[in-house]
Design an enzyme around this catalytic site. Structure first.
Site, mmCIF file in Angstrom:
data_model
loop_
_atom_site.group_PDB
_atom_site.id
_atom_site.type_symbol
_atom_site.label_atom_id
_atom_site.label_comp_id
_atom_site.label_asym_id
_atom_site.label_seq_id
_atom_site.Cartn_x
_atom_site.Cartn_y
_atom_site.Cartn_z
ATOM 1 N N ARG A 253 4.281 -12.876 22.495
ATOM 2 C CA ARG A 253 3.784 -13.549 21.119
ATOM 3 C C ARG A 253 4.335 -14.431 19.899
ATOM 4 O O ARG A 253 6.009 -13.199 20.416
ATOM 5 C CB ARG A 253 3.040 -12.636 20.464
ATOM 6 C CG ARG A 253 3.301 -11.477 19.721
ATOM 7 C CD ARG A 253 2.208 -10.635 19.742
ATOM 8 N NE ARG A 253 1.615 -9.394 19.905
ATOM 9 C CZ ARG A 253 1.098 -8.747 20.321
ATOM 10 N NH1 ARG A 253 0.453 -8.968 19.024
ATOM 11 N NH2 ARG A 253 0.204 -7.772 21.224
ATOM 12 N N ASP B 19 5.002 -15.225 15.836
ATOM 13 C CA ASP B 19 4.046 -15.461 14.998
ATOM 14 C C ASP B 19 3.852 -16.038 14.532
ATOM 15 O O ASP B 19 4.141 -17.212 14.360
ATOM 16 C CB ASP B 19 5.062 -14.410 14.090
ATOM 17 C CG ASP B 19 4.169 -12.911 13.989
ATOM 18 O OD1 ASP B 19 3.606 -12.247 14.445
ATOM 19 O OD2 ASP B 19 5.235 -12.097 13.472
ATOM 20 N N ARG C 253 13.779 -11.548 12.042
ATOM 21 C CA ARG C 253 13.122 -11.790 11.100
ATOM 22 C C ARG C 253 14.508 -10.927 9.954
ATOM 23 O O ARG C 253 14.649 -11.331 8.454
ATOM 24 C CB ARG C 253 12.373 -12.437 10.549
ATOM 25 C CG ARG C 253 11.750 -13.880 11.548
ATOM 26 C CD ARG C 253 10.214 -13.408 11.237
ATOM 27 N NE ARG C 253 10.022 -13.542 9.885
ATOM 28 C CZ ARG C 253 8.290 -13.542 10.135
ATOM 29 N NH1 ARG C 253 7.173 -13.436 10.710
ATOM 30 N NH2 ARG C 253 8.417 -13.292 8.563
#
Lengths: 251, 251
Positions: free
Chosen positions: A51, A53, A198
């Protein structure tokens, strides 16, 4: 049923991430809606490499789906792109053996993170790069990035909500290149934990601003404590750039 | 009253063009709303080098406004950018003599037009470049562009709605450069008629597709008939890149 692998690019700005969520606009929803429509209402599922975000982009997300339709691989992008919103583009498609799995066959991933170094932000890049106009020491950032290369337990660099128990991953490349007024962080590894890129970028920016030293990275890794590393950098600077599959695993 | 000149960049995607229109979101409206707000409700007008159409972008639009506020030139971008939507960015500001006029002092303008030559469109560029995946003959396009250089009556290359009577303009540069998977049309001249850049680009693309020959350009110019030239290329590929003011006119 024949299985097809697609390379998909999308602008994550308008989506609540990749994965299906009730009452949310997601990339997977759009792909499955279009495929189901093409299959005259027969629900067609899509499996991705992983996935992404909300707000995160993809240049080379990989998905697979199974179909009885006799459409040759190279025609699928045309058929799908016609019906997809223009924020999602299927760049390439090919038939693969049924043993290929978009998620389980992954052998490596490359992510990129873009920051805008202009004195004022570039309006055209506001959804695609994060503005960092102040002085950043690129040499120190590069030195710190090198400390992340290799096999480490990345607990300190993954979301506290990570449910995976084995947090050992291997990073094989972590470069920062300058292109025009932007800096591009390029990181490649065998797998990434939730928010890992991140948090690594957020921590490297802290190094650039002088909050950490490159030599602190080792201690951060060893501490296995998320609260010690830097902030999670915003989603809209991040791109899933490429997903790798070894020939061995594809068979 | 002291006069300030600003260089303004904006993403035209979300605006009904530059100029104020009743009940429409325009760039000028936003600039005047913010300036009026800063001046505690005292209506402050803004004058630009010229208008841009809905969807057209600017990298170097120039505006001027008059103010009694004792803010030094270099502080205006910070003050304005704080209140402007992030689609509009003031890149630079400086005090100028009161004889400077953002529109009347213009001596030249540069526009750029971007096309995406990728086989499939790049989703991140969908508002910033026009997708042209098919074969285009760049040599022929360049040859045709050279025919537009010089002083000509550009009636054939301006909107039929053009109200200006003198349609003679001088183009000093018309280049097409390749950058990654994009082609950038760069055109510089002393002035441009309504839709002139978009009609020239539309016609040059027709040359690239083989609909016109480079040698047809001269006849198109001489015909002074809008219906003979190519289609007006879409707005979202166009950028007002730079506005020039000679030192002589600025004083």
């Amino acid at each position: 049923m024949p299985r097809f692998k697609c390379i998909v690019s999308y602008d994550g700005s308008g989506f609540s991430g990749y994965q299906v969520q009730p009452n949310k606009r997601t990339v997977q929803c759009e792909l499955e809606r279009v495929l189901t429509d093409i299959h005259k209402g027969k629900k067609t599922r899509v499996t991705a490499s992983g996935r992404t975000d909300a707000g995160v982009h993809a240049v080379g997300q990989v998905i697979h789906f199974d179909t009885d339709y006799q459409i040759p691989g190279e025609k699928w992008p045309v058929v799908l792109n016609q019906k997809l919103p223009n924020e999602i583009v299927v760049r390439h498609a090919a038939q693969v053996p049924e043993t290929f799995h978009a998620r389980f066959s992954v052998t490596g991933k490359e992510y990129r993170y873009v920051i805008d170094r202009g004195e004022v932000p570039t309006p055209f890049r506001r959804h695609y790069a994060v503005h960092h106009p102040l002085t950043l020491d690129l040499d120190l950032i590069r030195e710190a990035a090198q400390q992340l290369i290799g096999e480490h337990d990345f607990t300190s660099f993954s979301s506290a909500r990570t449910e995976v128990l084995d947090r050992v991953r291997t990073i094989e490349r972590f470069d920062i290149i300058e292109r025009g007024s932007e800096w591009i962080f390029i990181v490649k590894g065998n797998g990434f934990l939730y928010n890992m890129v991140r948090i690594m970028v957020g921590t490297l920016l802290d190094v650039g601003y002088g909050k950490f030293k490159p030599s602190d990275i080792r201690a951060l890794l060893e501490a296995k404590d998320r609260t010690l590393a830097g902030k999670t950098a915003p989603a809209h600077g991040l791109y899933l750039w490429e997903v790798e599959y070894s020939d061995a695993r594809r068979k």
